[in-house]
Write a protein that holds these residues in place. Structure first.
Motif, PDB file in Angstrom:
ATOM      1  N   UNK A  51      24.332  42.989 -11.377  1.00  0.00           N
ATOM      2  CA  UNK A  51      24.182  41.544 -11.517  1.00  0.00           C
ATOM      3  C   UNK A  51      25.482  40.771 -11.314  1.00  0.00           C
ATOM      4  N   UNK A  52      26.616  41.449 -11.438  1.00  0.00           N
ATOM      5  CA  UNK A  52      27.907  40.783 -11.241  1.00  0.00           C
ATOM      6  C   UNK A  52      28.887  41.772 -10.605  1.00  0.00           C
ATOM      7  N   UNK A  53      28.633  42.192  -9.362  1.00  0.00           N
ATOM      8  CA  UNK A  53      29.486  43.204  -8.731  1.00  0.00           C
ATOM      9  C   UNK A  53      30.956  42.793  -8.659  1.00  0.00           C
ATOM     10  N   UNK A  54      31.209  41.490  -8.631  1.00  0.00           N
ATOM     11  CA  UNK A  54      32.596  41.031  -8.608  1.00  0.00           C
ATOM     12  C   UNK A  54      33.317  41.358  -9.918  1.00  0.00           C
ATOM     13  N   UNK A  55      32.575  41.307 -11.043  1.00  0.00           N
ATOM     14  CA  UNK A  55      33.159  41.683 -12.337  1.00  0.00           C
ATOM     15  C   UNK A  55      33.379  43.192 -12.380  1.00  0.00           C
ATOM     16  N   UNK A  56      32.421  43.936 -11.877  1.00  0.00           N
ATOM     17  CA  UNK A  56      32.573  45.395 -11.850  1.00  0.00           C
ATOM     18  C   UNK A  56      33.818  45.775 -11.046  1.00  0.00           C
ATOM     19  N   UNK A  57      34.001  45.157  -9.902  1.00  0.00           N
ATOM     20  CA  UNK A  57      35.155  45.476  -9.053  1.00  0.00           C
ATOM     21  C   UNK A  57      36.466  45.104  -9.744  1.00  0.00           C
ATOM     22  N   UNK A  58      36.485  43.981 -10.446  1.00  0.00           N
ATOM     23  CA  UNK A  58      37.717  43.517 -11.096  1.00  0.00           C
ATOM     24  C   UNK A  58      38.054  44.299 -12.365  1.00  0.00           C
ATOM     25  N   UNK A  59      37.084  45.059 -12.876  1.00  0.00           N
ATOM     26  CA  UNK A  59      37.289  45.798 -14.123  1.00  0.00           C
ATOM     27  C   UNK A  59      38.081  47.074 -13.868  1.00  0.00           C
TER      28      UNK A  59
END
Length: 551
Positions: free
Chosen positions: A170-178
């Motif tokens: 639902x938020x791949x950008x958050x996953x990548x930034x984590x």
């Protein structure tokens, strides 16, 4: 000269500290700090970003603010010198998970991500990951993964891996930034010590880690989603540490924030409910501990590992070293009573309570205690926040049967208490029927000390004597005990949790004994409860789940 430890207990609504004498268990001071943002379930703190049903987030800044208040407060109240504080223990409600960057900063604290709900802490009762939990379970069963049996062949939406998968989808950008996903309790240990020391308790119960086998294989994670194949290596950690061990010493920054000495030993974290077990004097098998609060957790020790249907966790050394620790639970107990008082009690009752100089809970207890078991003609299912054990289905919902135009608020209130007691009995019977005897019950938390009627109902429904921990802050006391073990005897603490229990834990003199005539009535009512429990919970009628999908 007396020596002391501080137990830090981070719950759903507040953080608290208790300062304890390591030789006597005397609680010299207690402090509580309510989180300014509380449970974030309608909108983010910016008030612009709205949240849908079943979201439950928190602000990690609240945890640090709590530290800056509660530790200085217990030092001031107790007049104990920081040099006599030999250790700190931390417990935390779980699974409470957050994404952090390489420096350990939560993404929600960064301007770029603060308006994205997936950058915030997902509290234990965040349930929007339910579809991912179900898919994870189905894939594990199809692949015949052995780990699934440790969790009763089900996976909870409250746990870490469904929540991580939700972020990815639902938020791949958050996953990548984590850089790393981490339990809030482990994150707090990182803040206190500068060392990332993930707890075997958190990892075992909430992240599908095993002492012997580690995490599931990369192949399993890839079956969930290709980008999850290297999840453990890329965004978790294989360095897992046992409860009671030393995580590190207090950093200079944290020493300045709290008023404690630099390098004060800090124990590896533990889940709040699990921390309460030694505080109830329990260090042996056959003794179930009920940690009763907004929800209820049920803890049991055993020398044997058994895979029990619907019991969502058995972890080696998960609670105490040398034992398999079993965890079960009810997703809402005190929360159900709070819901009823907030939404359903008429103004006339509140005026009556005010006139008598008592709170509304006391008034309802007084009225409900005059009722005999079964007198109100009501029976309820305790699923206001879904069912954690033994059905493990967050899409189930509450139910009351038997309402008439003559039904009074105190009758509903009593029926809700009885429903939660029936839910506990379902859990007990599941353990017993699968070969794990339960000889004694112990209770701790807020309710055992405040509500005698509730405790008598639980005793009568289960047909077992219930003993109550002396401490009203059992989880915090347990954390303080683990802090004493982290310090060790050379520093004035203890070399084992058993030694800490012998010096620091005790029980109330009063116990609750079953009343035979009440037990007989509740046996009949429980039989009715089981029928509707199975009818609505085991697939014969899925109306609750269909209604939830319409929300």
């Amino acid at each position: 000269m007396s020596k002391y430890t501080i137990g830090l207990d981070f719950g759903t609504l507040d953080g608290r500290a208790v300062l304890v004498d390591v030789n006597t268990g005397e609680e010299r001071a207690t402090a509580v700090y309510s989180y300014p943002d509380g449970v974030i379930d309608e909108a983010l703190p910016d008030s612009k970003t709205k949240l849908g049903p079943d979201w439950a987030l928190q602000n990690p800044a609240d945890y640090l603010t709590a530290l800056s208040h509660i530790i200085p407060e217990v030092l001031k109240k107790s007049n104990v010198s920081p040099k006599d504080i030999i250790g700190i223990g931390v417990d935390f409600t779980s699974c409470t998970m957050l994404p952090i960057d390489k420096q350990g900063t939560p993404l929600c604290m960064k301007d770029k991500w603060k308006s994205n709900p997936h950058s915030w802490v997902k509290l234990w009762k965040h349930h929007t990951a339910e579809p991912y939990a179900k898919r994870l379970k189905d894939i594990a069963l199809k692949r015949q993964e052995k780990f699934i049996h440790r969790y009763g062949d089900k996976i909870s939406s409250e746990w870490m891996l469904p929540k991580i998968w939700q972020v990815l989808e639902e938020a791949p950008e958050i996953y990548k930034a984590t850089d790393r996903f981490i339990e809030a309790g482990d994150w707090l240990i990182l803040q206190l010590t500068g060392q990332e020391r993930r707890s075997s308790c958190n990892a075992g119960y909430k992240a599908i880690w095993d002492k012997k086998e580690g995490y599931p294989s990369p192949e399993f994670f890839a079956a969930l989603h290709p980008r999850l194949k290297n999840l453990v290596e890329e965004k978790l950690s294989t360095d897992i540490y046992p409860t009671g061990s030393k995580a590190g010493g207090l950093t200079p920054q944290m020493a300045q924030l709290t008023g404690l000495k630099e390098d004060t030993p800090v124990a590896v974290g533990i889940i709040d409910a699990h921390s309460a077990v030694p505080a109830c004097t329990v260090t042996q098998p056959g003794k179930m501990v009920l940690i009763m609060g907004t929800s209820t957790c049920h803890m049991l020790l055993s020398k044997e590992q058994k895979f029990i249907p619907g019991i969502p966790g058995v972890v080696e050394d998960g609670i105490l070293p040398g034992y398999f620790g079993y965890e079960a639970g009810q997703a809402a107990v005190g929360d159900i009573f709070d819901w009823f008082v907030t939404n359903c009690v008429p103004a006339s009752y509140k005026r009556e309570a005010q006139k008598l100089g008592i709170n509304i809970y006391r008034l309802l207890e007084d009225k409900a205690s005059k009722l005999k078991p079964g007198e109100c003609g009501l029976i309820a299912l305790d699923w206001w926040n879904g069912n954690r054990s033994i059905l493990n289905n967050a899409d189930l919902s509450g139910l009351i049967i038997g309402l008439t135009l003559n039904t009074k608020p105190e009758e509903i209130y009593r029926a809700l208490i009885e429903a939660t007691a029936f839910g506990t009995r379902m859990i007990i019977e599941t353990f017993v029927n699968n070969g794990l005897p339960i000889e004694e019950l112990y209770a701790c938390g807020g309710m055992p000390h405040k509500d005698k009627m509730l405790m008598q109902i639980y005793t009568d429904v289960t047909g077992r004597e219930i003993k109550v921990a002396s401490s009203r802050q059992a989880s915090a006391l347990g954390a303080a005990m683990f802090g004493a073990v982290a310090a060790g005897s050379e520093a004035g603490g203890h070399d084992s949790i058993e030694d800490a229990v012998n010096h620091m834990a005790s029980l109330e003199k009063k116990t609750y004994l079953p009343i035979p005539k009440n037990v007989e009535v509740y046996n009949h009512l429980f039989a009715e409860y089981k029928k509707i429990h199975d009818y609505f919970g085991r697939g014969e009628n899925q109306v609750m789940e269909r209604l939830r999908r319409r929300q």
